[in-house]
Each structure stands twice: as structure tokens, then as C-alpha cells.
Design an enzyme around this catalytic site. Structure first.
Site, PDB file in Angstrom:
ATOM      1  N   ASN A 120       0.817  -1.209   0.000  1.00  0.00           N
ATOM      2  CA  ASN A 120       0.000   0.000   0.000  1.00  0.00           C
ATOM      3  C   ASN A 120       0.854   1.265   0.000  1.00  0.00           C
ATOM      4  OD1 ASN A 120      -2.192  -1.604   0.018  1.00  0.00           O
ATOM      5  ND2 ASN A 120      -2.662  -1.350   2.182  1.00  0.00           N
ATOM      6  N   HIS A 136       5.868  -0.303  -2.478  1.00  0.00           N
ATOM      7  CA  HIS A 136       5.397   0.445  -3.653  1.00  0.00           C
ATOM      8  C   HIS A 136       5.391   1.959  -3.470  1.00  0.00           C
ATOM      9  CE1 HIS A 136       3.156  -3.369  -5.295  1.00  0.00           C
ATOM     10  NE2 HIS A 136       4.450  -3.434  -5.413  1.00  0.00           N
ATOM     11  N   CYS A 177      15.594  20.384 -13.528  1.00  0.00           N
ATOM     12  CA  CYS A 177      15.718  19.965 -14.932  1.00  0.00           C
ATOM     13  C   CYS A 177      14.457  20.262 -15.755  1.00  0.00           C
ATOM     14  CB  CYS A 177      16.026  18.477 -14.998  1.00  0.00           C
ATOM     15  SG  CYS A 177      14.591  17.457 -14.680  1.00  0.00           S
ATOM     16  N   GLY A 214      -5.364  -9.212   2.302  1.00  0.00           N
ATOM     17  CA  GLY A 214      -5.979  -8.242   1.399  1.00  0.00           C
ATOM     18  C   GLY A 214      -5.195  -7.940   0.143  1.00  0.00           C
ATOM     19  N   THR A 215      -4.589  -8.972  -0.419  1.00  0.00           N
ATOM     20  CA  THR A 215      -3.934  -8.740  -1.707  1.00  0.00           C
ATOM     21  C   THR A 215      -4.414  -9.770  -2.719  1.00  0.00           C
ATOM     22  OG1 THR A 215      -1.831  -8.971  -2.874  1.00  0.00           O
ATOM     23  CG2 THR A 215      -1.856  -9.691  -0.588  1.00  0.00           C
ATOM     24  N   SER A 216      -4.585  -9.297  -3.958  1.00  0.00           N
ATOM     25  CA  SER A 216      -5.095 -10.189  -4.992  1.00  0.00           C
ATOM     26  C   SER A 216      -4.011 -11.157  -5.467  1.00  0.00           C
ATOM     27  CB  SER A 216      -5.608  -9.365  -6.168  1.00  0.00           C
ATOM     28  OG  SER A 216      -4.589  -8.517  -6.633  1.00  0.00           O
TER      29      SER A 216
HETATM   30  P1  NAD Z   1      -5.863  -5.293  -5.340  1.00  0.00           P
HETATM   31  O1  NAD Z   1      -6.685  -4.080  -5.479  1.00  0.00           O
HETATM   32  O2  NAD Z   1      -5.367  -5.981  -6.534  1.00  0.00           O
HETATM   33  O3  NAD Z   1      -6.651  -6.421  -4.504  1.00  0.00           O
HETATM   34  C1  NAD Z   1      -7.229  -6.194  -3.280  1.00  0.00           C
HETATM   35  C2  NAD Z   1      -7.604  -7.522  -2.617  1.00  0.00           C
HETATM   36  O4  NAD Z   1      -8.154  -7.198  -1.348  1.00  0.00           O
HETATM   37  C3  NAD Z   1      -8.648  -8.339  -3.369  1.00  0.00           C
HETATM   38  O5  NAD Z   1      -8.212  -9.676  -3.499  1.00  0.00           O
HETATM   39  C4  NAD Z   1      -9.889  -8.256  -2.470  1.00  0.00           C
HETATM   40  O6  NAD Z   1     -10.660  -9.442  -2.473  1.00  0.00           O
HETATM   41  C5  NAD Z   1      -9.259  -8.042  -1.105  1.00  0.00           C
HETATM   42  N1  NAD Z   1     -10.130  -7.389  -0.115  1.00  0.00           N
HETATM   43  C6  NAD Z   1     -11.143  -6.499  -0.319  1.00  0.00           C
HETATM   44  N2  NAD Z   1     -11.685  -6.122   0.854  1.00  0.00           N
HETATM   45  C7  NAD Z   1     -10.980  -6.759   1.828  1.00  0.00           C
HETATM   46  C8  NAD Z   1     -11.065  -6.772   3.253  1.00  0.00           C
HETATM   47  N3  NAD Z   1     -11.976  -6.044   3.913  1.00  0.00           N
HETATM   48  N4  NAD Z   1     -10.192  -7.554   3.945  1.00  0.00           N
HETATM   49  C9  NAD Z   1      -9.259  -8.316   3.293  1.00  0.00           C
HETATM   50  N5  NAD Z   1      -9.160  -8.342   1.944  1.00  0.00           N
HETATM   51  C10 NAD Z   1      -9.988  -7.575   1.221  1.00  0.00           C
HETATM   52  O7  NAD Z   1      -4.687  -4.847  -4.397  1.00  0.00           O
HETATM   53  P2  NAD Z   1      -3.184  -5.325  -4.276  1.00  0.00           P
HETATM   54  O8  NAD Z   1      -3.128  -6.818  -4.366  1.00  0.00           O
HETATM   55  O9  NAD Z   1      -2.674  -4.666  -3.065  1.00  0.00           O
HETATM   56  O10 NAD Z   1      -2.360  -4.776  -5.541  1.00  0.00           O
HETATM   57  C11 NAD Z   1      -2.633  -3.704  -6.330  1.00  0.00           C
HETATM   58  C12 NAD Z   1      -1.693  -2.507  -6.261  1.00  0.00           C
HETATM   59  O11 NAD Z   1      -2.548  -1.426  -5.945  1.00  0.00           O
HETATM   60  C13 NAD Z   1      -0.631  -2.480  -5.219  1.00  0.00           C
HETATM   61  O12 NAD Z   1       0.555  -2.256  -5.860  1.00  0.00           O
HETATM   62  C14 NAD Z   1      -0.936  -1.248  -4.333  1.00  0.00           C
HETATM   63  O13 NAD Z   1       0.215  -0.422  -4.216  1.00  0.00           O
HETATM   64  C15 NAD Z   1      -1.966  -0.474  -5.097  1.00  0.00           C
HETATM   65  N6  NAD Z   1      -3.072   0.091  -4.287  1.00  0.00           N
HETATM   66  C16 NAD Z   1      -2.840   0.621  -3.045  1.00  0.00           C
HETATM   67  C17 NAD Z   1      -3.885   1.139  -2.298  1.00  0.00           C
HETATM   68  C18 NAD Z   1      -3.593   1.706  -0.923  1.00  0.00           C
HETATM   69  O14 NAD Z   1      -2.490   2.153  -0.671  1.00  0.00           O
HETATM   70  N7  NAD Z   1      -4.554   1.685   0.003  1.00  0.00           N
HETATM   71  C19 NAD Z   1      -5.187   1.122  -2.794  1.00  0.00           C
HETATM   72  C20 NAD Z   1      -5.394   0.586  -4.089  1.00  0.00           C
HETATM   73  C21 NAD Z   1      -4.322   0.064  -4.808  1.00  0.00           C
HETATM   74 ZN    ZN Z   2      14.287  17.022 -12.401  1.00  0.00          ZN
END
Ligand code: NAD
Ligand code: ZN
Length: 271
Positions: A120, A136, A177, A214-216
Site C-alpha cells: 500500500n 510500492h 531539470c 488483502g492482496t489479490s
Molecule cells: P488489489 O486491489 O489488486 O486487490 C485487493 C484484494 O483485497 C482483493 O483480493 C480483495 O478481495 C481483497 N479485499 C477487499 N476487501 C478486503 C477486506 N476487507 N479484507 C481483506 N481483503 C480484502 O490490491 P493489491 O493486491 O494490493 O495490488 C494492487 C496494487 O494497488 C498495489 O501495488 C498497491 O500499491 C496499489 N493500491 C494501493 C492502495 C492503498 O495504498 N490503500 C489502494 C489501491 C491500490
Molecule cells: Zn528534475
């Protein structure tokens, strides 16, 4: 709280807790899902309002910025407004409490080592009081797209202490730059910060239990960490209401992180 979970899930939470009680090293990877209950949309959620027609994955890339810096910068300024003022949820708090509890236990040699890694770009783990490694980048920092010079703009590093916040979507030029200023975020196709990745790899390779929350599990190389942990003998636990089609998971806790984590941490720490 137990009543919110099915009997099968309660058994799985207990199984996970027993494993975690005796583990000396735990590695935890969080993704957008851990912040979903704080009101920050994940990338799989449909975007709202003006941005409904765009896919998040298509905006968070160097190509997109090359093609249309104004569009990508405006999108990030909009995301910053979405994230601004959000607060940690029970999952962030439970993780912080667990870490702090482990650090306070005596003697120090018996302390459980809990390494928290996040994909995140928000700072809700920090706000809750955790120490965390960001793979990230950070939504509140900027740098030059051309020469990498940090751009010290109005954003402070933590959400809690924003002093001057500007959501102006006018593009900014680098004073060194003249390149465009961009968010200091690792976009799709870009490499991860070396030090953060080393910390993550080493924690994953050396842990006894790896927890993915909470990651896909679609975004590599971060998604490969669970694999690395398992190859080195760790048990892999996944917390996600929509479990990923990931055959390598040993224990699946299919419920929102904000419900499962407080329960799990309570059982692990016996509090
Ligand atoms: P993703 O958006 O691909 O997937 C999110 C996952 O979270 C899904 O599998 C979903 O089923 C699950 N989920 C939803 N609600 C939930 C809950 N209440 N508890 C547990 N799981 C839950 O996200 P990702 O896998 O982190 O990857 C995508 C990229 O998006 C990352 O690189 C990240 O940096 C970026 N991102 C970050 C944020 C943030 O900083 N909050 C928000 C959106 C995307
Ligand atoms: Zn610069």
C-alpha cells in the site's frame, strides 16, 4: 465478534493462532484490501465519479504518464483527496498491537519477530503505530520523473500531520531539470526499491509463518513472496473475503481483515 464468523472459519482462525503462538519469525504482507474497510478503494473496485471510465491499472504506469502526464497527475490528486482524512481500521490496529506486544516481551531473545511489509501507498499502518516496509512507495511524496530529485511539496509524510495540503491538479515542473513532478510511487512495470525488497525477501525466506492480507496476489514481484516463504518451509495463511485462486495457501481465512485480525491477534497474544 465470533458470532460474525462461521463455525468453520472459527476453527481455521484457531488453527492459525496456534501456529502463530509458537512461531519465532512471522512475515506479513498487506495489500489494498487491508485498507478497504477504511474507505480506500482497491484497484479491483470500480472507480467512481469522473474517473468511472478509467481503469486504475491503466493510470498507474510510466507509459500512461508519458502519454498524458496531466491525466495521471489529476488522477493522483483525486486519489490523495480520497485517502486524505481516512483512519486506520481494526485490522491496522490489531497488527500494530501485535507488533508492540512482541517488542515489549521479555527477555528480548524470546521476542517474536514480526516483519510487516505492505504494497500500500497509504500510511494507515504508520498511523496505527506499526513499523512497516513499503514496497510500492508513498502516496504523500513526489519526485521528478526525469532526474528523480525529491520534490518537497506541501505534503507531509504522515496523514496525521498534514500541514499544508494542496490538491491542485496543475502539473508541476522540477526546478533542476524542468521535468514533470510525479508521485513517488512504484508504478506497474517499474522496479521496487532495493532496500525494501531485500527486507521483504529476507523476512519471507526466514519466517515460519507467512500471512498475506488483502492482496489479490496478482502483482509481482510482491506476489512471489508467499511462494518464497513456502519453499523455505513456512506455512502460508491468507486473509481475504474473496480468496485468491492460489493453490499454495495452507490456511484460508475468508473474511474481511477488520473482522479476522483483531480476533486472531487476541488469540495469539492471549489478551
Ligand atoms: P488489489 O486491489 O489488486 O486487490 C485487493 C484484494 O483485497 C482483493 O483480493 C480483495 O478481495 C481483497 N479485499 C477487499 N476487501 C478486503 C477486506 N476487507 N479484507 C481483506 N481483503 C480484502 O490490491 P493489491 O493486491 O494490493 O495490488 C494492487 C496494487 O494497488 C498495489 O501495488 C498497491 O500499491 C496499489 N493500491 C494501493 C492502495 C492503498 O495504498 N490503500 C489502494 C489501491 C491500490
Ligand atoms: Zn528534475
Amino acid at each position: 465478534m465470533l458470532a460474525e464468523l462461521s463455525p468453520e472459519l472459527i476453527v481455521e482462525v484457531q488453527r492459525a493462532a496456534i501456529l502463530l503462538q509458537t512461531a519465532s519469525k512471522v512475515c506479513i504482507l498487506t495489500g489494498a484490501g487491508v485498507s478497504a474497510e477504511s474507505g480506500i478503494p482497491t484497484f479491483r473496485d470500480k472507480q467512481t465519479g469522473l474517473w468511472e471510465q478509467y481503469r486504475a491499472e491503466d493510470m498507474a504506469s510510466p507509459d500512461a504518464f508519458e502519454r498524458d502526464p496531466q491525466l495521471v497527475w489529476s488522477w493522483y490528486q483525486w486519489r490523495r483527496q480520497l485517502v486524505y482524512g481516512t483512519a486506520p481500521n481494526p485490522a491496522h490496529h490489531a497488527l500494530a498491537e501485535w507488533q508492540q506486544n512482541a517488542e515489549a516481551s521479555k527477555p528480548p531473545q524470546t521476542q517474536q519477530q514480526i516483519t510487516l511489509i505492505t504494497q500500500n501507498v497509504d500510511d494507515l499502518h504508520e498511523q496505527a503505530g506499526s513499523s512497516v516496509t513499503h514496497l510500492h512507495g508513498n502516496l504523500w511524496r513526489n519526485r521528478c520523473n526525469n532526474c528523480d530529485a525529491p520534490y518537497d511539496n506541501e505534503f507531509e509524510s504522515s496523514n496525521v500531520i498534514h500541514k499544508k495540503v494542496s490538491f491542485d491538479d496543475k502539473l508541476i515542473h522540477c526546478s533542476h531539470c524542468d521535468g514533470y513532478i510525479r508521485p513517488d510511487i512504484v508504478w506497474f512495470g517499474e522496479s521496487l526499491p532495493v532496500k525494501a525488497w531485500q527486507i521483504a525477501e529476507s523476512a519471507a525466506a526466514n519466517c515460519e509463518v507467512f500471512i498475506s492480507i488483502g492482496t489479490s496476489s496478482l502483482v509481482y514481484p510482491a506476489a512471489g513472496l508467499a511462494q518464497l516463504a513456502q519453499q523455505n518451509g513456512a506455512t502460508v495463511i491468507e486473509i481475504n473475503p474473496n480468496p485468491t485462486p492460489n493453490t499454495m495457501v495452507d490456511i484460508t481465512l475468508a473474511a474481511p481483515a477488520g473482522v479476522v485480525m483483531p480476533l486472531l491477534v487476541k488469540q495469539v497474544t492471549n489478551k
